[in-house]
Design an enzyme around this catalytic site. Structure first.
Site, PDB file in Angstrom:
ATOM      1  N   SER A  66     -11.756  32.622   7.478  1.00 26.46           N
ATOM      2  CA  SER A  66     -12.237  31.676   6.465  1.00 26.46           C
ATOM      3  C   SER A  66     -11.908  32.255   5.106  1.00 26.46           C
ATOM      4  CB  SER A  66     -13.759  31.529   6.593  1.00 26.46           C
ATOM      5  OG  SER A  66     -14.298  30.897   5.457  1.00 26.46           O
ATOM      6  N   TYR A 119     -22.669  34.553   7.382  1.00 29.04           N
ATOM      7  CA  TYR A 119     -21.341  34.061   7.780  1.00 29.04           C
ATOM      8  C   TYR A 119     -20.249  34.987   7.240  1.00 29.04           C
ATOM      9  CZ  TYR A 119     -17.559  30.556   8.300  1.00 29.04           C
ATOM     10  OH  TYR A 119     -16.405  29.885   8.642  1.00 29.04           O
TER      11      TYR A 119
HETATM   12  N1  NAP Z   1     -15.051  23.628   8.598  1.00 21.18           N
HETATM   13  C1  NAP Z   1     -14.789  24.477   7.628  1.00 21.18           C
HETATM   14  O1  NAP Z   1     -14.921  24.174   6.444  1.00 21.18           O
HETATM   15  C2  NAP Z   1     -14.312  25.864   7.971  1.00 21.18           C
HETATM   16  C3  NAP Z   1     -13.841  26.661   6.930  1.00 21.18           C
HETATM   17  C4  NAP Z   1     -13.393  27.947   7.212  1.00 21.18           C
HETATM   18  C5  NAP Z   1     -13.403  28.410   8.498  1.00 21.18           C
HETATM   19  N2  NAP Z   1     -13.882  27.628   9.505  1.00 21.18           N
HETATM   20  C6  NAP Z   1     -13.855  28.182  10.861  1.00 21.18           C
HETATM   21  O2  NAP Z   1     -13.147  27.325  11.718  1.00 21.18           O
HETATM   22  C7  NAP Z   1     -13.565  27.543  13.054  1.00 21.18           C
HETATM   23  C8  NAP Z   1     -13.811  26.192  13.726  1.00 21.18           C
HETATM   24  O3  NAP Z   1     -14.928  25.586  13.111  1.00 21.18           O
HETATM   25  P1  NAP Z   1     -14.977  24.028  12.761  1.00 21.18           P
HETATM   26  O4  NAP Z   1     -15.062  23.923  11.301  1.00 21.18           O
HETATM   27  O5  NAP Z   1     -13.945  23.282  13.491  1.00 21.18           O
HETATM   28  O6  NAP Z   1     -16.472  23.668  13.268  1.00 21.18           O
HETATM   29  P2  NAP Z   1     -16.964  23.007  14.619  1.00 21.18           P
HETATM   30  O7  NAP Z   1     -16.527  21.596  14.667  1.00 21.18           O
HETATM   31  O8  NAP Z   1     -18.435  23.279  14.676  1.00 21.18           O
HETATM   32  O9  NAP Z   1     -16.180  23.835  15.735  1.00 21.18           O
HETATM   33  C9  NAP Z   1     -16.611  25.085  16.204  1.00 21.18           C
HETATM   34  C10 NAP Z   1     -16.578  25.018  17.704  1.00 21.18           C
HETATM   35  O10 NAP Z   1     -16.984  26.277  18.248  1.00 21.18           O
HETATM   36  C11 NAP Z   1     -17.857  25.991  19.339  1.00 21.18           C
HETATM   37  N3  NAP Z   1     -18.738  27.104  19.641  1.00 21.18           N
HETATM   38  C12 NAP Z   1     -19.907  27.449  19.047  1.00 21.18           C
HETATM   39  N4  NAP Z   1     -20.423  28.532  19.662  1.00 21.18           N
HETATM   40  C13 NAP Z   1     -19.565  28.872  20.662  1.00 21.18           C
HETATM   41  C14 NAP Z   1     -19.549  29.868  21.652  1.00 21.18           C
HETATM   42  N5  NAP Z   1     -20.551  30.758  21.768  1.00 21.18           N
HETATM   43  N6  NAP Z   1     -18.502  29.909  22.509  1.00 21.18           N
HETATM   44  C15 NAP Z   1     -17.497  29.011  22.423  1.00 21.18           C
HETATM   45  N7  NAP Z   1     -17.471  28.023  21.527  1.00 21.18           N
HETATM   46  C16 NAP Z   1     -18.485  27.955  20.646  1.00 21.18           C
HETATM   47  C17 NAP Z   1     -18.612  24.771  18.918  1.00 21.18           C
HETATM   48  O11 NAP Z   1     -19.158  24.126  20.053  1.00 21.18           O
HETATM   49  P3  NAP Z   1     -20.397  23.123  19.876  1.00 21.18           P
HETATM   50  O12 NAP Z   1     -19.893  22.018  18.971  1.00 21.18           O
HETATM   51  O13 NAP Z   1     -20.686  22.659  21.244  1.00 21.18           O
HETATM   52  O14 NAP Z   1     -21.482  23.920  19.249  1.00 21.18           O
HETATM   53  C18 NAP Z   1     -17.538  23.958  18.243  1.00 21.18           C
HETATM   54  O15 NAP Z   1     -16.829  23.166  19.144  1.00 21.18           O
HETATM   55  C19 NAP Z   1     -14.800  28.426  12.981  1.00 21.18           C
HETATM   56  O16 NAP Z   1     -14.447  29.735  13.286  1.00 21.18           O
HETATM   57  C20 NAP Z   1     -15.218  28.317  11.519  1.00 21.18           C
HETATM   58  O17 NAP Z   1     -15.906  29.452  11.076  1.00 21.18           O
HETATM   59  C21 NAP Z   1     -14.324  26.358   9.270  1.00 21.18           C
END
Ligand code: NAP
Length: 344
Positions: free
Chosen positions: A196, A209
């Protein structure tokens, strides 16, 4: 001697790559894909090694129930990869799992995978091995995407919360990577870690985080150095703000976190800060739910490039101008200067 020669190499002899920009019109800001190498806009890059449609390019992605992971699984599948989509909710019949399964494709396989469970990670390794035509040739890619997020100032955050977030974001990444490395080494493949922008620069009220993503960055750098002689390439993708596009935050989740946080606060912290201050911080956090870009394609493009280019970049920065500039200032200028701009 060799080191001295390398350090004294004239700049003109260094590979001609410094910064790359992919400009995308998105909402009020331009979303850019900056990379820590190259002057070529990402959209113009060539995908040097196209995915082999016979399925020899197998990739496992964690956290595919929603967000980036879900979109990426479908995108890589459409590019011809054999995709193992690790899903936390596979056994519980999550919506993302159902949609991927409904494609009925042999090249998109959902796998139950909680990155906090060593047993489930090992089972996923077995599943991949038994699906590969020749496991001796290994597996091409691992994308460590699963993640959770929370917020709260240091004094509002319990040690338990720090540990919970680290268990998924940091230890989940380490655990999954270690388990898949033998397969990745055999294929001289790729590791892509989703960090991130908050893995490069800190932000108030995001310490639980930030520390996990700073850890992912450090882990990725060490791994990249170690894997270089073995032919495995390691990249980090540092997305900016895409909260509106994914399930990382919702008003309901923020309210649930806030309630638990207030209930568990030590009396001295409650008394010193007061409920009004606390509620104001929560209200501010709620305004972030609809913030950021709704177009996740810069992130998907970055991961695809890291998996397919002959020379993937070390870091990808799919983020808008504001955050990119802020990150450059915070990471390149003395702390006193960036504090003056962003804190004082
Ligand atoms: N969105 C942003 O602005 C942003 C910015 C920078 C970085 N990121 C990073 O991008 C990555 C993806 O996040 P996203 O934004 O796409 O959010 P998201 O839609 O919440 O996706 C994260 C996924 O990880 C799953 N997850 C949670 N705990 C887990 C576990 N113990 N084992 C396996 N899977 C698990 C979640 O499942 P459930 O939905 O079933 O809980 C969800 O499907 C993350 O690493 C996040 O930190 C996101």
């Amino acid at each position: 001697m060799m080191l001295a020669a390398r350090l004294s190499r004239p700049l003109s002899q260094l590979p001609g790559r410094t910064l790359s920009i992919c400009d995308r019109e998105n909402g009020t800001r331009h979303t850019l894909l900056f990379c820590s190498a190259s002057c070529t806009p990402l959209g113009h890059r060539t995908y040097a090694s196209e995915a082999n449609p016979d399925g020899s390019k197998a990739v496992l992605i964690t956290g595919c129930d929603s967000g980036f992971g879900f979109s990426l699984a479908k995108h890589l599948h459409s590019k011809g990869f054999l995709v193992f989509a690790g899903c936390l909710m596979k056994d519980k019949g999550g919506a993302g799992v159902k949609e991927m399964d409904s494609l009925n494709s042999d090249r998109l396989r959902t796998v139950q995978l909680d990155v906090c469970s060593q047993e489930e990670v090992e089972k996923a390794v077995q599943t991949v091995c038994s699906s590969l035509k020749d496991p001796e040739k290994g597996m091409w890619g691992l994308v460590n995407n699963a993640g959770i997020s929370t917020f709260g100032e240091v004094e509002f955050t319990s040690l338990e919360t720090y540990k919970e977030v680290a268990e998924v974001n940091l230890w989940g990444t380490v655990r999954t990577t270690k388990s898949f490395l033998p397969l990745l080494r055999r294929a001289k493949g790729r590791v892509v870690n989703i960090s991130s922008m908050l893995g490069r620069m800190a932000n108030p009220a995001r310490s639980p985080y930030c520390i996990t993503k700073f850890g992912v960055e450090a882990f990725s750098d060490c791994l990249r150095y170690e894997m270089y002689p073995l032919g495995v390439k390691v990249s980090v993708v540092e997305p900016g703000n895409y909260i509106a596009a994914t399930s990382l935050y919702s008003p309901e989740r923020i309210q649930a976190i806030a309630k638990k946080m207030w209930d568990e606060l030590p009396e001295v912290v409650r008394k010193d800060y007061g409920k009004k201050y606390f509620d104001e911080k929560i209200a501010k956090m709620e305004t972030y739910c609809n913030s950021g870009s709704t177009d996740t394609s810069p992130v998907i493009d970055a991961v695809t490039h890291a998996l397919t280019a002959t020379t993937p970049y070390t870091r990808y920065h799919p983020m808008d101008y504001y955050w990119w500039l802020r990150m450059q200032i915070i990471t390149h200028l003395p702390g006193a200067v960036s504090d003056m701009i962003y804190i004082h």
